[in-house]
Design an enzyme around this catalytic site. Structure first.
Site, mmCIF file in Angstrom:
data_model
loop_
_atom_site.group_PDB
_atom_site.id
_atom_site.type_symbol
_atom_site.label_atom_id
_atom_site.label_comp_id
_atom_site.label_asym_id
_atom_site.label_seq_id
_atom_site.Cartn_x
_atom_site.Cartn_y
_atom_site.Cartn_z
ATOM 1 N N ASP A 131 1.178 -1.160 -0.143
ATOM 2 C CA ASP A 131 -0.519 0.115 0.133
ATOM 3 C C ASP A 131 1.168 1.412 -0.055
ATOM 4 O OD1 ASP A 131 -2.216 1.958 0.008
ATOM 5 O OD2 ASP A 131 -2.627 1.320 2.294
ATOM 6 N N ASP A 147 -1.729 5.755 -6.431
ATOM 7 C CA ASP A 147 -2.445 4.949 -5.293
ATOM 8 C C ASP A 147 -2.114 3.360 -5.526
ATOM 9 O OD1 ASP A 147 -2.570 4.826 -2.525
ATOM 10 O OD2 ASP A 147 -4.907 4.523 -2.966
#
Length: 534
Positions: A207, A411
């Site tokens: 992440d 992202d």
């Protein structure tokens, strides 16, 4: 005669350069072979004089050069084609013509071979794909509507976080960031690493929106232990595990001096989706075994969080590897070894292949064309400046101030890309105009531009690109433009969504990143996009 054989060999080699999937190339090769057959038959039949043979030989050479230049100038596919790439049936400069069935994932795992690049590289797996151990033995996986609903939690949290953020250093021991969505409600790609002595294997979601690395640990109460595929990490069986005490200067700084316990430094998080985490800070040995078994990284005294009570994700991977620019992320903690550099290739969502993540620059880095755009903020996330969008070969009429005002972030954890309303509106309008021959359907989720492809064998999808500062162009694959909501192809939607307000930044999600290399040069303050790689 020898030259004729040479020409024939050259044509054979040209044939092998492909399997050239573009119809124009196929037509060109067919014409070349027909021309070769007519001319060679005349030579072999003795109907051409020596003088004319020399003339024909010259013509052969010119023809071969012409054919070669045509093939080199077009995107001929190589033997390294990937199963996840939709089968493009013909080539148009402004559109993809694909088989509708190729938009659907395969149910058979086609695991990619280990990437041998003399670097620390791990296999990356999509949680819902056929190569995932999490999907084995399950009768069903979450629907795309359910996944995108959880994705909204993450998007809301990112928008709220990025308004007041500044980058921190490891020495400051600042409060690390854990993504509220990824903790328990999202995070689509995972890796396996080792923790402890002896090593215990754990699966962690990668992440770029999270700072700290955490995993579920024993002991945990019966109602506070989320289900996971791997055995839960047991600190009591590790010789290298050390709790960070409440009395430490680290805990004093990270908890603002509010720690009164004599035990381990506590940590707790509550998230917009209702999940929560309670645990403690610790140091442990981190072991990363490269997928090709050629290298191993060992990081002693790696700062992490042991979660002893977690309510949330019930999908088998309970843990995060934080990849943002926070001082406690793995990128910061391993900076002396990997030089603040990593890259990844994410496999197709719900797909049947695997990808990879590489820490540090590889030996093959200089042999690839990586187009970099600068990071525009000193926040923990990877913020970039988007300069425009194109659809069907034409730039969309978007005011240049739209993206400058809102900003943008690359992202890994967000699924679909989100755009400011003033950017999404012209995209939606242009896409609907290009797709006017297909029947629109009422969407079952929150995406608003969906079509019924069930009655078609092939469909034409306009090509799309995102442009970044520095004249960097991100050309998306078909699977980064549309996404099927239903297996019967009665609902295939544009894979973009508008933000609630113009002030919320654009988010480039993993659907749009899949299949290509994305490079994060943290030290150089830039993000780059490379060629299709998985």
């Amino acid at each position: 005669m020898n030259f004729t054989i040479f020409v024939f060999s050259a044509l054979v080699r040209l044939r092998k350069i492909g399997s050239i999937s573009l119809s124009y190339n196929l037509s060109l090769k067919t014409k070349a072979e027909m021309q070769f057959t007519r001319l060679s038959n005349r030579v072999f039949d003795g109907k051409v004089s020596c003088k004319k043979r020399n003339s024909i030989s010259t013509m052969y050479l010119r023809f071969i050069i012409l054919v070669s230049l045509h093939c080199l100038s077009l995107p001929c596919s190589s033997s390294n084609t990937y199963a996840e790439q939709p089968s493009e049936l013909s080539h148009h400069s402004d559109s993809h013509i694909v088989s509708v069935q190729s938009l659907l994932p395969s149910t058979v795992c086609n695991r990619s071979p280990p990437v041998s690049r003399k670097a620390t590289t791990l296999e990356v797996v999509n949680k819902y794909g056929s190569c995932s151990q999490l999907s084995q033995g399950k009768s069903s996986t979450p629907s795309l509507s359910q996944i995108l609903l959880q994705d909204q939690y993450r998007v809301e949290l990112i928008h709220s976080r990025r308004r007041n953020q500044s980058i921190k250093t490891q020495e400051e021991f600042t409060i690390p960031t854990i993504s509220g969505n990824t903790v328990g409600t999202g995070g689509n790609y995972f890796i396996k690493v080792g923790l402890g002595t002896p090593k215990q294997s754990v699966s962690l979601v990668i992440d770029t929106g999270s700072g700290i690395t955490w995993t579920q640990c024993k002991p945990c109460p019966k109602k506070g232990c989320a289900k996971q595929v791997d055995p839960i990490f047991d600190p009591s069986k590790s010789k290298s595990y050390k709790s960070i005490p409440c009395s430490s200067s680290f805990c004093s700084q990270i908890n603002g001096g509010n720690c009164s316990s004599k035990k381990a430094c506590p940590v707790s998080y509550h998230y917009v989706d209702g999940s929560s985490l309670f645990g403690s800070y610790a140091t442990e040995k981190l072991v990363i075994d490269s997928a090709d078994n050629q290298s191993q990284f060992t990081g002693p005294n790696f700062i992490m969080v042991c979660a002893h009570n977690f309510t949330g994700d019930d999908e088998g991977v309970v843990g995060i590897m934080g990849l943002d620019r926070n001082g406690l992320s793995i990128i910061s903690q391993t900076s002396s070894f990997f030089k603040n550099y990593f890259s990844y290739c994410l496999p197709a969502f719900f797909g049947s292949s695997t990808g990879y993540i590489t820490f540090g620059k590889t030996n093959s880095f200089t042999n690839k064309v990586i187009n970099f755009t600068p990071l525009t903020t000193d926040s923990e996330t990877y913020d970039v400046e988007i300069t425009g969008l194109s659809l069907g070969g034409h730039k969309l009429p978007i005011d240049s101030q739209v993206f400058k005002k809102a900003g943008g972030t690359v992202d890994s954890g967000t699924v679909i890309s989100h755009l400011p309303p003033a950017a999404y509106a012209p995209l939606k309008l242009a896409f609907r105009k290009k797709m006017s021959k297909y029947k629109m359907v009422k969407p079952s989720g929150f995406l608003d531009t969906c079509y019924d492809f069930s009655k078609y064998d092939t469909v034409t999808i306009p090509k799309m690109s995102i442009f970044f500062k520095g004249a960097v162009e991100l050309k998306m694959d078909v699977t980064g433009i549309v996404i099927p909501f239903k297996d019967d192809l009665t609902e295939v939607c544009l894979a973009f969504s508008p933000n609630p307000t113009e002030d919320d930044g654009a988010l480039i999600g993993n659907i749009q990143q899949q299949g290509m290399e994305v490079h994060y040069d943290v030290a150089g303050k830039r993000v780059g996009f490379g060629p299709r790689a998985c």
